[in-house]
Design a protein around this motif. Structure first.
Motif, short mmCIF file in Angstrom:
data_model
loop_
_atom_site.label_atom_id
_atom_site.label_comp_id
_atom_site.label_asym_id
_atom_site.label_seq_id
_atom_site.Cartn_x
_atom_site.Cartn_y
_atom_site.Cartn_z
N MET A 177 52.38 -0.39 122.90
CA MET A 177 53.75 -0.82 123.22
C MET A 177 54.61 0.40 123.48
SD MET A 177 56.35 -2.94 120.76
CE MET A 177 57.99 -3.32 121.32
N LYS A 178 55.34 0.40 124.53
CA LYS A 178 56.25 1.51 124.81
C LYS A 178 57.51 1.34 123.98
CE LYS A 178 54.69 2.38 129.51
NZ LYS A 178 55.07 2.46 130.93
N TYR A 179 57.90 2.40 123.30
CA TYR A 179 59.06 2.32 122.41
C TYR A 179 60.34 2.54 123.21
CZ TYR A 179 55.46 2.47 118.94
OH TYR A 179 54.34 2.17 118.22
N GLN A 180 60.93 1.43 123.60
CA GLN A 180 62.14 1.49 124.41
C GLN A 180 63.39 1.54 123.55
OE1 GLN A 180 62.04 -1.77 127.14
NE2 GLN A 180 59.93 -1.38 127.77
N PHE A 181 63.20 1.61 122.28
CA PHE A 181 64.37 1.58 121.41
C PHE A 181 64.34 2.71 120.40
CE2 PHE A 181 61.23 -1.70 120.80
CZ PHE A 181 60.70 -1.46 119.56
N THR B 69 48.65 -3.84 117.41
CA THR B 69 49.40 -4.07 118.65
C THR B 69 48.54 -4.75 119.71
OG1 THR B 69 48.85 -1.81 119.36
CG2 THR B 69 50.99 -2.15 118.27
N SER B 70 47.23 -4.76 119.51
CA SER B 70 46.34 -5.45 120.45
C SER B 70 46.13 -6.92 120.09
CB SER B 70 44.98 -4.74 120.51
OG SER B 70 44.34 -4.77 119.25
N ASP B 71 46.64 -7.35 118.93
CA ASP B 71 46.51 -8.75 118.53
C ASP B 71 47.40 -9.64 119.39
OD1 ASP B 71 44.81 -7.91 116.56
OD2 ASP B 71 46.25 -8.15 114.90
N ASP B 72 46.95 -10.85 119.64
CA ASP B 72 47.74 -11.79 120.45
C ASP B 72 49.10 -12.07 119.80
OD1 ASP B 72 45.78 -11.98 122.36
OD2 ASP B 72 44.89 -13.80 121.53
N SER B 73 49.13 -12.11 118.48
CA SER B 73 50.39 -12.41 117.79
C SER B 73 51.43 -11.32 118.03
CB SER B 73 50.15 -12.59 116.29
OG SER B 73 49.55 -11.43 115.73
N ALA C 170 55.97 -8.83 121.33
CA ALA C 170 56.40 -7.82 122.31
C ALA C 170 56.96 -8.48 123.57
CB ALA C 170 55.23 -6.91 122.66
N ASP C 171 56.36 -9.59 123.97
CA ASP C 171 56.86 -10.31 125.15
C ASP C 171 58.27 -10.85 124.91
OD1 ASP C 171 54.58 -9.82 126.60
OD2 ASP C 171 53.63 -11.74 126.12
N ALA C 172 58.49 -11.39 123.72
CA ALA C 172 59.82 -11.89 123.37
C ALA C 172 60.84 -10.76 123.39
CB ALA C 172 59.80 -12.57 122.01
N PHE C 173 60.41 -9.58 122.93
CA PHE C 173 61.30 -8.42 122.94
C PHE C 173 61.64 -8.00 124.37
CE2 PHE C 173 61.87 -3.83 123.23
CZ PHE C 173 62.98 -3.67 122.44
N LYS C 174 60.62 -7.94 125.22
CA LYS C 174 60.84 -7.54 126.61
C LYS C 174 61.78 -8.49 127.33
CE LYS C 174 56.26 -5.42 127.03
NZ LYS C 174 54.89 -5.56 127.60
N GLU C 175 61.75 -9.76 126.94
CA GLU C 175 62.62 -10.77 127.54
C GLU C 175 64.00 -10.82 126.87
OE1 GLU C 175 60.33 -14.28 127.07
OE2 GLU C 175 58.78 -13.67 128.52
N SER C 176 64.22 -9.92 125.90
CA SER C 176 65.48 -9.88 125.14
C SER C 176 65.78 -11.20 124.44
CB SER C 176 66.65 -9.49 126.06
OG SER C 176 66.45 -8.20 126.61
#
Length: 211
Positions: free
Chosen positions: A1-5, A76-80, A85-91
């Motif tokens: 995961m890229k740390y954008q924060f 970080t490779s787990d589906d959960s 991470a997807d929810a984070f990317k979508e804000s």
């Protein structure tokens, strides 16, 4: 995961001056499982979850490095985690909090999960939960920073994952102008970050290789 924060880390870039402590992973594993040990996992996790500011640096290290001996770790490779991470990317921070709390209950000392929760609570302007998890994050990352001085292989900083390594690098203000070299170790991998002759040694633990 890229740390954008990573800007979150600016909030706590100053660390106290603590004596560096040699990490004894075998002693950590033994103490965490021993009921009458002051470093028993259940005792430490109770303090960590209830009042993280009460943890001293050694207790924080036992929790952080003791995570290697827990069977319910989230990767970080787990589906959960990918879903989080997807929810984070979508804000979608409400969803971040919902999913993050579930993963936190399973793996409370996971820095990746804590970072997502911090960003979500900050976006929701939930100061109480933000500060609580920030205290936890500070304790764990200070434990990492006090695991060594980074000047040699023998005194390398120890981290549990590559993601944690990049968190540490940000704390140490190591930027893109550093060149990375790597060297295999029996129970991990050394990354050597160099700039103008100055080297920083970080050891990523791969304890599963010993099992």
């Amino acid at each position: 995961m890229k740390y954008q924060f990573f800007l979150l880390l600016v909030l706590f870039s100053v660390f106290g001056f603590c004596q560096k402590s040699k990490i004894d992973l075998k002693a950590i594993e033994k103490s965490l499982k021993k009921p009458d040990s002051p470093y028993n996992y259940e005792k430490l996790i109770f303090k960590y979850k209830g009042y993280p500011k009460s943890l001293d640096s050694i207790e924080a290290q036992y929790l952080y490095y003791g995570r290697n001996f827990k069977g319910d770790r989230i990767s970080t490779s787990d589906d959960s985690f990918k879903s989080l991470a997807d929810a984070f990317k979508e804000s979608n921070f409400d969803e971040c909090i919902r999913q993050g709390k579930i993963l936190y209950d399973k793996d409370p000392t996971n820095l990746d999960i804590l970072l997502v929760l911090l960003r979500a609570y900050d976006s929701k302007k939930d100061g109480n939960n933000f500060m609580h998890h920030l205290s936890q994050f500070r304790a764990l990352t200070e434990g990492i920073k006090n695991s060594g001085d980074g000047t040699s292989e023998k005194t390398a900083y120890l981290v549990n994952s590559v993601g944690d390594e990049y968190i540490l690098l940000n704390i140490l203000n190591v930027g893109k102008d550093y060149v990375r070299g790597s060297k295999a170790a029996k129970d991990g991998m050394f990354d050597i970050w160099e700039k103008d002759g100055h080297k920083i040694y970080i050891k990523i633990l791969y304890l599963d290789l010993l099992n």
